[in-house]
Design an enzyme around this catalytic site. Sequence first.
Site, PDB file in Angstrom:
ATOM      1  N   ASP A 521       0.695  -1.196   0.052  1.00 20.97           N
ATOM      2  CA  ASP A 521      -0.019   0.082   0.134  1.00 20.97           C
ATOM      3  C   ASP A 521       0.857   1.369  -0.042  1.00 20.97           C
ATOM      4  O   ASP A 521       0.710   2.287  -0.650  1.00 20.97           O
ATOM      5  CB  ASP A 521      -0.962  -0.061   0.893  1.00 20.97           C
ATOM      6  N   ARG A 525       5.674   4.565   5.977  1.00 17.48           N
ATOM      7  CA  ARG A 525       5.243   4.545   7.253  1.00 17.48           C
ATOM      8  C   ARG A 525       5.230   3.051   7.802  1.00 17.48           C
ATOM      9  O   ARG A 525       5.885   2.029   7.135  1.00 17.48           O
ATOM     10  CB  ARG A 525       3.933   5.052   7.399  1.00 17.48           C
ATOM     11  N   GLU A 527       3.824   0.582   8.018  1.00 15.33           N
ATOM     12  CA  GLU A 527       2.919  -0.371   7.398  1.00 15.33           C
ATOM     13  C   GLU A 527       3.396  -1.167   6.432  1.00 15.33           C
ATOM     14  O   GLU A 527       3.925  -2.443   6.505  1.00 15.33           O
ATOM     15  CB  GLU A 527       2.008   0.412   6.864  1.00 15.33           C
ATOM     16  N   ASP A 534      -5.722  -2.348  -2.526  1.00 12.52           N
ATOM     17  CA  ASP A 534      -4.912  -1.422  -3.127  1.00 12.52           C
ATOM     18  C   ASP A 534      -4.438  -2.230  -4.632  1.00 12.52           C
ATOM     19  O   ASP A 534      -4.475  -1.671  -5.652  1.00 12.52           O
ATOM     20  CB  ASP A 534      -3.760  -1.026  -2.489  1.00 12.52           C
ATOM     21  N   TRP A 585     -11.660  -6.105  -1.108  1.00 15.22           N
ATOM     22  CA  TRP A 585     -10.252  -6.391  -1.004  1.00 15.22           C
ATOM     23  C   TRP A 585      -9.905  -7.595  -1.226  1.00 15.22           C
ATOM     24  O   TRP A 585      -9.103  -7.686  -2.081  1.00 15.22           O
ATOM     25  CB  TRP A 585      -9.795  -5.984   0.476  1.00 15.22           C
ATOM     26  N   GLU A 797      -2.065   9.011  -0.625  1.00  9.56           N
ATOM     27  CA  GLU A 797      -3.484   8.344  -0.263  1.00  9.56           C
ATOM     28  C   GLU A 797      -4.493   9.163  -0.123  1.00  9.56           C
ATOM     29  O   GLU A 797      -5.706   8.739  -0.229  1.00  9.56           O
ATOM     30  CB  GLU A 797      -2.775   7.821   1.115  1.00  9.56           C
ATOM     31  N   HIS A 817       1.106   6.055  -2.607  1.00 12.75           N
ATOM     32  CA  HIS A 817      -0.137   5.182  -2.328  1.00 12.75           C
ATOM     33  C   HIS A 817      -0.378   4.695  -4.009  1.00 12.75           C
ATOM     34  O   HIS A 817      -1.119   5.951  -4.383  1.00 12.75           O
ATOM     35  CB  HIS A 817      -1.017   5.589  -1.502  1.00 12.75           C
TER      36      HIS A 817
HETATM   37  C1  RAM Z   1      -4.733   1.504   5.149  1.00 15.70           C
HETATM   38  C2  RAM Z   1      -3.823   0.989   3.818  1.00 15.70           C
HETATM   39  C3  RAM Z   1      -4.456   0.714   2.785  1.00 15.70           C
HETATM   40  C4  RAM Z   1      -5.982   0.521   2.690  1.00 15.70           C
HETATM   41  C5  RAM Z   1      -6.406  -0.185   3.958  1.00 15.70           C
HETATM   42  C6  RAM Z   1      -7.778  -0.281   4.111  1.00 15.70           C
HETATM   43  O1  RAM Z   1      -4.108   1.118   6.299  1.00 15.70           O
HETATM   44  O2  RAM Z   1      -2.826   2.014   3.865  1.00 15.70           O
HETATM   45  O3  RAM Z   1      -4.072   1.349   1.697  1.00 15.70           O
HETATM   46  O4  RAM Z   1      -5.983  -0.413   1.715  1.00 15.70           O
HETATM   47  O5  RAM Z   1      -6.048   1.017   4.951  1.00 15.70           O
END
Ligand code: RAM
Length: 961
Positions: A521, A525, A527, A534, A585, A797, A817
């Site tokens: 994604d 960060r 994550e 995505d 998703w 994002e 993103h």
């Molecule tokens: C966020 C991510 C991603 C998204 C989900 C639901 O944390 O960055 O882009 O798909 O949430």
Amino acid sequence: MFVVYTRFTRYGNLFRQCGPVAIILLCAGLLACSYSGENATVASPGPVELKINQGFVNPLGFYDATPNFSWQLPPHSGAVNQTGYQLVVASKPGLLPEQPDLWDSKRVTSAQSTFVDYEGKPLASRQKVYWQVRFWDQQGRASGWSDMARFELGLLSNQDWQARWIEIDSQQPVTLNNFDTPVHVPQHLRTEFSAEKTVRQARLYVTAKGVFEAFLNGKRVGEDVLTPGYTPYKKRIETLTYDVSELIEQGENAFGIQLAEGWYAGRFGPKRHWYKKLGLTPKVFAQLEIEYTDGSKHVVVTDDNWQATQNGPVRTSGLYDGEAYDANHELTSDTASWHQAGYDTRNWLGVKTSALEPEVLLQPKRHFTVKNKQTLPAISLKQVAGKTVFDLGQNMVGVARIKLPMLKGQTLEMRFGEGVNPDGSLYTKNLGSAGQRDYYTANKDGVVEWQPQFTFHGFRYVEISGFDSNFEPELSWVTGVVQFTDFAMTGTFASSSPQLNQLQSNIEWGLKGNFLDIPTDCPQRSERLGWTGDALAFANTSLFIADSHAFWAAWLKSLREEQFENHGVPVVVPNEVGDIVQAGWSDAAVTIPWDIYWRTGDKNVLAENYPMMTRWIKYHQSQLDKGISNMWTVGDWLQPYSRREDSRRGETDHSLISTAFYARSLDLVARSAKVLGKQQDWEHYEQLFTQARQTFQRHFFDEQGRLQVGEQTQTAYLLAIGFDLLDEATTQKTVPHLLAQFDAAGGHLRTGFLGTPLIAPVLDKLGRADVALDLVFKQTYPSWLYSVSQGATTMWERWDGYTRENGYANKAGSLNHYAYGAVGQWLYERIAGISPLSAGYQTIRIAPLITEHLTSAQASYQSPYGLIHSGWKRNAGELTMEVVVPPNTHALIEIPKYLLGADSTLDNKSLRTLGDNLQVNGIFLSEEVSAKGVKNMSAGLSTTTIEVEPGQYQITLTRKS
Ligand code: RAM
């Protein structure tokens, strides 16, 4: 023909002695004299671009013992179509093409030039395979043989390994950082062995639980980054194969491996799961197989003959937090370095070994490794509060290479951010808890050159402090090293609009930044996860920009491995988040195999994933109540101006989203069953799809085509129409309601992750490409060009992650993103005009929209058949289109009649006629078809369509004077 045969047979020996480059030169030479006219019997050029499976060129350590073959007809050779082919496959180059001992397909009457299955003798681990192909053209003329291609299999099964996992015997205690997550000190591991005879060849097979770099006699093996990459480690770990024949020395040899925590054992993924990682320690696993010229073999494996230390220069290295290097710990004595023979290992410890777990499959890597792909020089620098901030001009992913003066004992601190604050200081608030800091401690005065090994950052700006202050910082001190998966870039797009071109560049950088071994994604960060939603949004666009076929196919294997017992598919793969399944998703399990098939023509991807896809349907069905889905979803994620309590989750009704995706997945599974020849399944899923559509329409829409459940949103209409869930009459009735949603938003989008990719294609499908174009060119918030106007160099994002007026939004989110980059697909397909009409572009649609917003646009794409190009230019009285159609395909070119402008409507289109005089390659086309290559012509309401053979076409449309 025979002249050619004998010449090619000689290549066998040459291949071994001189390698492929010499052969290419020789081929060029031979062809040059062949075509000088002295020898008229010589066959025409053979196929080019020989590849196996998902685009592998002469791979070493290949993963598949039942490969398939692809090639292209040589362009500009007069070959228009293929009517037959012959593939020859042998165990030695000298046997080709006349004595193929593994397989001779013989002449096959077929146009198929991609993904032709191997049907020869069984192949085994380590086997070397050579192949050639030739084709027969439209007139039944045989081509010459292609150049020789080859591949070598890796170790295909756990049984092929004699090695054991090794790690340092007594670990320095794993410390916990501020987040209670483990920090493992990186290890150096080494052994020595002697090679007494002359080496014919040597292969290193290697992998790690963690990330590694290997060295032989002081030299780095390969140039890959962060190997072995990221898979569901409990089930499968990928292995790498390297040709190290040149690195082995006669006599004493040293074999060293550096090992760090990487995705496997480090802090990675959301907090609630970190604790589970505590028990995991990095380990490495290697098998060096040496073959001597006398035929004898020598195998060196990771076992208890190794030694290890954690006192090396890499003091810490984590993916989120960065790397610390202390040159005082460098493992170099007066005579040797740690990875050279004779190094004094007195202070090193032994290793702990453990057996390969039978449930963890070791399999050769299924896609390309990550590499240092590109460098970016710094474009400016600024002193801020005693620190120096370098700007690379482009938000990127990878590491920084430094070359700068330091004094002994100094520690250089490097911090990385995607932005800067108004005073020029580094902006890091959007990094979550990811430290993104590197450190270098100098052990002497002088210029330091360094690049970290086991981490990566998302950044545009690099802040440094702690260098030799006798010097003024220079731009050359910092270089960005862009790292991503090593695939070829295949698509380009350009237009007369600098903003649109910047958008394209941002989309491309979104891909470069988030295709680091798995699709993520975001890259910066804390994550950086393989979010399926995505990926679902961006897959099609990415398949145009880059040859990401293998990349996606490999990730789908991880999806299959992560599918739950109850048939659900996790939202993140590899799964770091637990039992979460959600509509929009997890549907990536169906949409991505289909996207890959449609873009490449590779049916194998459908066959491999079909069981996962049908199981996913079962999961959907378990969530239905009278045909309406209750499946959980975060909804139309990050829709702007959402008034929902958790505003991130969009206003579109969640059951509408989940039911729409159920139907969408049914539709694609039905189509896949058809492609795979599963007649009964096809009928079954078709019927379910029909039912699901009917239920959807009845439940969510009234007879006037108006949404009757939940909030009126753009996305609700877009899903219904985009997924083809309403009957034709109702679809038409929705148009005013959908347009009203855009009007209510002042001509802006109000869509999140699920709706945004559908906006332009749906409006286009409804005959309102003019509205789509206006949206694409909108510059005010929220819109694609809004972030461009605010200086974005990547996709964000959130549309307003940063504004020139207010700086970074409170929740700026990731500035890298790719999801909203999904609009790229429409730019390539409709602004430039290239799309597949049949799987893999065997039939191509060239259908650009000519708009007032632009005076020109063009795209090229390296398709499975060769280069496709579509470009157009317009000026006052003339439209020119340039089209290239590769051999073994054909194309339908839709020549537009009208200019679409800011206020075009269906009614006033006639005012915007582009012209009536149509010429193709200088020949007027009126009623009858006369230009070479043009087979058919038909006039529609808004386009004139011509069907053309492979070739180059210049089309002009002028007004009658
Ligand atoms: C966020 C991510 C991603 C998204 C989900 C639901 O944390 O960055 O882009 O798909 O949430």
